[in-house]
Design an enzyme around this catalytic site. Structure first.
Site, PDB file in Angstrom:
ATOM      1  N   HIS A   1      28.808 -23.163  31.179  1.00 18.01           N
ATOM      2  CA  HIS A   1      27.705 -23.524  30.285  1.00 18.01           C
ATOM      3  C   HIS A   1      26.436 -22.760  30.663  1.00 18.01           C
ATOM      4  O   HIS A   1      25.724 -22.246  29.792  1.00 18.01           O
ATOM      5  CB  HIS A   1      27.483 -25.043  30.366  1.00 18.01           C
TER       6      HIS A   1
ATOM      7  N   GLN B   1      26.234 -19.881  32.268  1.00 20.36           N
ATOM      8  CA  GLN B   1      26.430 -18.468  31.931  1.00 20.36           C
ATOM      9  C   GLN B   1      26.240 -18.244  30.431  1.00 20.36           C
ATOM     10  O   GLN B   1      25.646 -17.251  30.008  1.00 20.36           O
ATOM     11  CB  GLN B   1      27.832 -18.006  32.356  1.00 20.36           C
TER      12      GLN B   1
ATOM     13  N   HIS C   1      24.347 -20.032  28.414  1.00 15.90           N
ATOM     14  CA  HIS C   1      22.914 -20.111  28.147  1.00 15.90           C
ATOM     15  C   HIS C   1      22.213 -18.800  28.514  1.00 15.90           C
ATOM     16  O   HIS C   1      21.371 -18.307  27.754  1.00 15.90           O
ATOM     17  CB  HIS C   1      22.268 -21.258  28.946  1.00 15.90           C
TER      18      HIS C   1
END
Length: 112
Positions: free
Chosen positions: A75, A77, A79
């Protein structure tokens, strides 16, 4: 190192950078290019924090520390990559808006 805290820092900074970049785009849409540039600088500094956290986690793993590959890490990464992509596009959009404003200004001055 508390990996979970680092991951949350990466998510937070990447999200903040993206939000600030969108604020810059809104300013540019209103022809406030000076403030838009300031916002972009802030967004880039905030994005650098997220990227530095990612680098710290990668270096920790390279140095033999166990860095758990979790859904939370994926998650984070996601973002970061989204923030990098969107900021790049926003910078290009602001450049186009600046050019349009210059052309409109020139057209108005020539019609007077």
């Amino acid at each position: 190192m508390n990996v979970e805290v680092e991951i949350f820092n990466m998510i937070s900074n990447a999200g903040d950078a993206k939000s600030i970049a969108y604020e810059a785009l809104k300013l540019a849409q209103n022809n406030d290019f000076h403030l838009a540039n300031e916002k972009l600088e802030t967004a880039n500094k905030t994005l650098a924090k997220a990227h530095n956290t990612q680098t710290k986690l990668i270096q920790a793993e390279i140095n033999g520390e166990h860095v758990e590959q979790s859904l939370l890490m994926v998650h984070a990464q996601d973002h970061l990559m989204a923030a990098i992509s969107e900021m790049s596009l926003i910078e290009q959009m602001i450049a186009i808006l600046r050019r349009v404003a210059q052309l409109e200004e020139r057209a108005e001055s020539e019609s007077v």
